[in-house]
Design an enzyme around this catalytic site. Structure first.
Site, PDB file in Angstrom:
ATOM      1  N   ASP A  23    -103.666  19.705-110.940  1.00 53.32           N
ATOM      2  CA  ASP A  23    -104.172  20.105-109.468  1.00 53.32           C
ATOM      3  C   ASP A  23    -105.485  18.855-109.661  1.00 53.32           C
ATOM      4  O   ASP A  23    -106.273  18.904-110.265  1.00 53.32           O
ATOM      5  CB  ASP A  23    -104.729  21.198-109.418  1.00 53.32           C
ATOM      6  N   ASP A  45     -97.686  32.126-101.830  1.00 50.94           N
ATOM      7  CA  ASP A  45     -98.888  32.556-102.707  1.00 50.94           C
ATOM      8  C   ASP A  45     -99.173  33.884-102.327  1.00 50.94           C
ATOM      9  O   ASP A  45     -99.646  34.041-101.216  1.00 50.94           O
ATOM     10  CB  ASP A  45     -99.948  31.577-102.600  1.00 50.94           C
TER      11      ASP A  45
END
Length: 244
Positions: free
Chosen positions: A12, A134
């Site tokens: 990330d 998500d």
């Protein structure tokens, strides 16, 4: 996609550096250095797939870490599959990335706002779209996990499977980055709702968590904080999967 269960290391990126957030909240990040070095480390340890996320892109709505991502693709893209998400908002952008050699694009906000984008990309590159669902408190969230949608993850997964998605990336935001363990029931529910692969993410702290997600039916698990913090090694996880 994922012929065998995999542990997929997360890379990330924020401001050109590898970071991990807690619960997706800006300001909670811990930095882990250069993306290319991280990616190479995971490849050397046996990763078959890398999971790249442009966190700035996810929050701002357009890709922000293109240079770092290109550097990773140039360094390791020929050795492993690479999937990328964060700030990909148009079919043209996604198709350009796939034409460049990316294996899969991850669509979250774009898929929620314009579901047909999944079909458009999939017609050009079949099986290349992972739809990111998500979930926070059982609701799909978008825009860097800051906005609720009112969508149920399992219902949404069925819709995207019908539109040609190659897989579903499910992140349990309520436990993401906390290193306190996974919740398998939401994963089982998603797996039961679709016939395409479900990739789990969020909460992994131990190899037992990895094994639990495999038992829940996930095709793979994305792991970030646990690997960066040395909770276990990628080599050890791969060995445990082979043994059990």
């Amino acid at each position: 996609m994922y012929p065998e269960f995999e542990v997929v290391p997360a890379v990330d990126m924020q401001d050109g550096q590898v970071v991990q957030l807690v619960g997706g909240e800006r300001g909670t990040e811990k930095t882990y250095g250069d993306p290319v070095e991280a990616a190479q480390r995971w490849v050397d340890a046996g990763a078959r797939t890398l999971h790249l996320i442009d966190l700035d892109g996810a929050f701002e709505g357009e890709r922000q870490n293109a240079a770092a991502i290109d550097a990773v693709l140039d360094a390791v893209g020929a050795d492993v599959d690479v999937q990328l998400g964060g700030g990909i908002r148009t079919a043209e952008d996604a198709i350009s990335l796939l034409d460049r050699g990316l294996d899969r694009v991850i669509l979250g906000t774009a898929a929620v706002e314009t579901p047909e984008i999944v079909r458009e990309i999939s017609e050009e590159h079949p099986g290349s779209v992972l739809v990111s669902l998500d979930a926070k408190e059982g609701e799909v969230v978008v825009s860097g996990w800051t906005e609720g949608t009112g969508l149920d993850p399992a219902d949404a997964a069925e819709r995207y499977a019908d539109l040609g998605a190659g897989g579903i990336l499910f992140t349990d935001v309520d436990v993401e980055g906390q290193l306190e363990g996974v919740r398998t029931e939401p994963v089982r529910r998603l797996v039961d709702s679709v016939d395409i692969p479900v990739i789990a993410s969020g909460g992994v702290a131990t190899i037992d968590d990895v094994l639990a997600l495999r038992s829940a039916g996930a095709a793979a698990v994305v792991v970030g904080s646990a690997l960066y913090e040395g909770q276990f090694t990628l080599d050890a996880a791969i060995d445990a999967l082979a043994e059990g």
